[in-house]
Scaffold this motif. Structure first.
Motif, short mmCIF file in Angstrom:
data_model
loop_
_atom_site.label_atom_id
_atom_site.label_comp_id
_atom_site.label_asym_id
_atom_site.label_seq_id
_atom_site.Cartn_x
_atom_site.Cartn_y
_atom_site.Cartn_z
N THR A 140 43.08 34.17 51.90
CA THR A 140 44.06 34.26 50.83
C THR A 140 43.45 34.86 49.57
N THR A 141 42.14 35.14 49.57
CA THR A 141 41.36 35.64 48.42
C THR A 141 41.37 34.67 47.24
N ILE A 142 41.68 33.38 47.48
CA ILE A 142 41.58 32.40 46.39
C ILE A 142 40.10 32.18 46.06
N GLY A 143 39.28 31.94 47.08
CA GLY A 143 37.83 31.86 46.88
C GLY A 143 37.36 30.89 45.82
N SER A 150 48.12 31.79 41.92
CA SER A 150 47.89 33.14 41.41
C SER A 150 46.70 33.78 42.12
N THR A 151 46.06 33.03 43.02
CA THR A 151 44.84 33.42 43.77
C THR A 151 43.66 33.69 42.84
N ILE A 152 43.70 33.19 41.59
CA ILE A 152 42.52 33.31 40.73
C ILE A 152 41.42 32.41 41.28
N GLY A 153 41.75 31.13 41.48
CA GLY A 153 40.82 30.20 42.14
C GLY A 153 39.48 30.03 41.47
N THR A 162 42.38 40.34 36.90
CA THR A 162 42.16 40.92 38.22
C THR A 162 42.25 39.87 39.32
N THR A 163 42.44 38.60 38.96
CA THR A 163 42.47 37.43 39.87
C THR A 163 41.15 37.25 40.64
N ILE A 164 40.05 37.83 40.15
CA ILE A 164 38.77 37.58 40.80
C ILE A 164 38.35 36.13 40.54
N GLY A 165 38.41 35.70 39.28
CA GLY A 165 38.19 34.30 38.93
C GLY A 165 36.89 33.71 39.45
N SER A 213 37.11 42.51 46.82
CA SER A 213 38.19 41.91 47.60
C SER A 213 38.94 40.88 46.75
N THR A 214 38.51 40.68 45.49
CA THR A 214 39.04 39.69 44.53
C THR A 214 38.92 38.25 45.04
N ILE A 215 38.03 38.01 46.03
CA ILE A 215 37.79 36.62 46.44
C ILE A 215 37.04 35.90 45.32
N GLY A 216 35.92 36.49 44.87
CA GLY A 216 35.22 35.96 43.69
C GLY A 216 34.75 34.53 43.79
K LIG Z 1 39.97 34.80 43.52
#
Ligand SMILES: [K+]
Ligand SMILES: [K+]
Lengths: 268, 268
Positions: A107-110, A211-214, B107-110, B211-214
């Protein structure tokens, strides 16, 4: 001709957008700094004070030994070991947690409270994400295909009588509101109750997740001092999935709904 | 009619997709567990050993005092205070870092190495992301509009002679390869050199970022023991932006290129 349009588009749209983008980032940087810097200074002073008190209470310790110990703790933390408590803590990589981790990858939340620390784990993570992220996008798009029926009704909207138009908009608005309540209000209430957060913190967690920022500053089901019921994490995972599918559907509806409302307004 | 198609689509496509999705998550959970659990157990044992050694060396300390100190350190860490070193560490919320943080929000990388800890900061973060994420999407889409010229050339492809078709595909493939080198190979080399990572770790960081997983397990420019040149973080930010724009353009091109190649293959 398309070449020329593209070039004018570059100068005409990208430059103002770049300006707006950079200004927005500068604005954010200023406000976040204003809001956070003082709190950070306080936390820092507090920590230095506690460190000094610790050195005073335990006189066999010197500054160097303490710094060494801090180093050991931080290294453990970076490698995913929770330094609190003893070695009987449940593993971070039991099957449930590992499953949850796989979900945060695709989900790229990470969140990053778990991340692969071995080289093999990192290599696998890259290839896993390469396939998993597109699969997740396709799945979420299909999961919400049901809502397109409503969208289709709105598309055939102009042929219908006025009253039925109004009813449809009201119905859709009600549907969206109820869905948002179910996704964005009720779960944060449950999470804040279980985790001991305020409702605001629960909502913040929900927003940062969907928001998948996570950021990973708040993650459900990770407090080692709490005993969660076994389905808690699975329920959280299902909530994330439904929430993401819901947002993937609802967000494109917003502009359409606004457009229809403005049409109705102009015609009346 | 569309209603019926939608219903059949639900049963016909969503269920197999759900199955594939769940299986993929189960596969990931199994492999990650296999790869990480042993390393975690080792890190855990190592940490318990170091803790015991510390208790033996400093006999004025008891288990309870040590746990208390660990608690203090972890609380400081959660609030964004780096427990290593003294209070002269540069602030996490100086303007450059705050700007970088704003970028990781939109960018929702977070990464989460920085996250708002005050209530006001969290509220602002939610509203900031609500506007910033769509703005970022629009900006990235426009930033890469130039590449659409190539896409347009591929669209008018069928009217052209065979040789020029082949040349175009080769040109596009070269263009994609060079771009990928500039975005995905060169910056990780610089990052690994500056941060003291292996190239593999640098590439892993680049992938997890773009991949914006971050996860935030590797973040450039955050090692307090290093003195970075002043533009390092800004260059990293520009790399992230260009990389995201590049991917937003290149990823949809993949299927098209595959399709064209297979056409060329079938016709020959
Ligand atoms: K993220
Ligand atoms: K993240």
């Amino acid at each position: 001709m398309p070449q020329a349009r593209l070039c004018s588009c570059w100068g005409g749209r990208v430059l103002p957008l770049l300006l707006a983008y950079v200004c927005y980032l500068l604005l954010g940087a200023t406000v976040f700094q204003l809001l956070e810097k003082q709190a950070e200074a306080q936390s820092r002073d507090q920590f230095q004070f506690e460190k000094l008190r610790f050195l005073e209470n335990y006189t066999c310790l010197d500054q160097r030994a303490l710094e060494q110990f801090v180093q050991v703790i931080m290294e453990a933390w970076v490698k995913g070991v929770n330094p609190k408590g003893n070695s009987t803590n449940p593993s971070n990589w039991d099957f449930g947690s590992s499953f949850f981790f796989a979900g945060t990858v695709v989900t790229t939340i990470g969140y990053g409270n778990l991340a692969p620390s071995t080289e093999a784990g990192q290599v696998f993570c890259v290839f896993y994400a390469l396939v998993g992220i597109p699969l997740n996008v396709v799945f979420l798009n299909h999961l919400g295909a049901g809502l397109h029926a409503h969208l289709a009704a709105l598309e055939r909207w102009e042929e219908q009588p006025r009253r039925s138009q109004l009813l449809q908009i009201l119905g859709l608005a009600l549907f969206l509101t109820l869905g948002t309540l179910v996704i964005l209000i009720f779960p944060p209430m449950v999470f804040s109750h279980v985790e001991g957060w305020s409702f605001g913190e629960g909502f913040y967690f929900a927003f940062i997740t969907l928001s998948t920022i996570g950021f990973g500053d708040y993650v459900v089901g990770t407090d080692p001092s709490k005993h969660y019921i076994s389905v808690y994490r699975s329920l959280a995972a299902i909530w994330i999935l439904l929430g993401l599918a819901w947002l993937a559907l609802v967000l494109p509806l917003g502009p359409l709904l606004l457009h229809r409302c403005s049409q109705l307004w102009l015609l009346s």
